[in-house]
Enzyme design. Structure first.
Site, mmCIF file in Angstrom:
data_model
loop_
_atom_site.group_PDB
_atom_site.id
_atom_site.type_symbol
_atom_site.label_atom_id
_atom_site.label_comp_id
_atom_site.label_asym_id
_atom_site.label_seq_id
_atom_site.Cartn_x
_atom_site.Cartn_y
_atom_site.Cartn_z
ATOM 1 N N LYS A 1 -23.685 7.018 38.719
ATOM 2 C CA LYS A 1 -24.133 7.003 40.112
ATOM 3 C C LYS A 1 -25.636 7.223 40.238
ATOM 4 O O LYS A 1 -26.186 8.115 39.598
ATOM 5 C CB LYS A 1 -23.384 8.092 40.893
ATOM 6 C CG LYS A 1 -23.599 8.045 42.384
ATOM 7 C CD LYS A 1 -22.514 8.816 43.097
ATOM 8 C CE LYS A 1 -22.671 8.821 44.587
ATOM 9 N NZ LYS A 1 -22.876 7.526 45.202
ATOM 10 N N GLY B 1 -27.845 13.645 35.906
ATOM 11 C CA GLY B 1 -27.764 13.001 34.594
ATOM 12 C C GLY B 1 -28.217 11.555 34.630
ATOM 13 O O GLY B 1 -28.952 11.091 33.747
ATOM 14 N N CYS B 2 -27.797 10.840 35.651
ATOM 15 C CA CYS B 2 -28.148 9.419 35.754
ATOM 16 C C CYS B 2 -29.650 9.239 36.001
ATOM 17 O O CYS B 2 -30.263 8.299 35.505
ATOM 18 C CB CYS B 2 -27.341 8.746 36.854
ATOM 19 S SG CYS B 2 -25.565 8.753 36.478
ATOM 20 N N THR B 3 -30.236 10.152 36.750
ATOM 21 C CA THR B 3 -31.675 10.105 36.995
ATOM 22 C C THR B 3 -32.435 10.369 35.696
ATOM 23 O O THR B 3 -33.386 9.651 35.366
ATOM 24 C CB THR B 3 -32.073 11.121 38.081
ATOM 25 O OG1 THR B 3 -31.398 10.760 39.296
ATOM 26 C CG2 THR B 3 -33.571 11.130 38.303
ATOM 27 N N ALA C 1 -32.087 7.216 33.492
ATOM 28 C CA ALA C 1 -32.904 6.113 34.000
ATOM 29 C C ALA C 1 -34.389 6.370 33.751
ATOM 30 O O ALA C 1 -35.119 5.463 33.338
ATOM 31 C CB ALA C 1 -32.638 5.901 35.493
#
Length: 152
Positions: free
Chosen positions: A38, A43-45, A48
């Site tokens: 998401k 974590g995804c930030t 990325a």
């Protein structure tokens, strides 16, 4: 998970601007295809941003980076702008590509079972076959591990 040596399933998904992007658009190039749960989550930030920080190094070895989640193009647009992400983000709200790459799975968190994206990465060769499979990757080390593998 799909296996090394198998043909990567082709797909067409909208990018952050709603423009269609197909895996076949990159025929003859190596692609790092990473799947994440998401936009704008911790974590995804971190994942990325790690790809963004290493993006030029990926380009230097002739590799395109593509991130895929079930978020909408509008969500991707905000996410990419907020963190200055230079690579392609694709939206898969229908879960077709997430399922084709076998990353949409049952997950357990604190005893609760739900369906979601298992953070995973594939390296796809210039001929469209899968060269590397990384299931259940860690967001902080994923980009660096792939880059190290590519430079071997």
């Amino acid at each position: 998970m799909l296996e090394v040596g198998t043909k990567a399933p082709d797909f067409t998904l909208p990018d952050k601007n709603g423009a269609p992007v197909s895996l076949s658009d990159f025929a003859g190039k190596r692609v790092v295809l990473y799947f994440y749960p998401k936009d704008n989550t911790p974590g995804c930030t971190r994942q990325a941003c790690a790809f963004a920080q290493n993006y030029q190094a990926f380009r230097d070895v002739g590799v395109e980076v593509i991130g895929v989640s079930k978020d909408s193009p509008a969500s991707h647009e905000k996410f990419a702008a907020k963190y200055e992400l230079p690579f392609i983000l694709l939206a898969d709200p229908e879960l077709t590509v997430l399922q084709a790459y076998d990353v949409w799975k049952e997950k357990k968190l604190y005893g609760k079972v739900s369906m979601g994206v298992v953070r995973s990465t594939y390296v796809i060769g210039p001929d469209g076959t899968i060269e590397k499979v990384m299931p259940k990757v860690k967001p902080d080390t994923n980009a660096a591990e792939i880059l190290a593998w590519l430079k071997q």
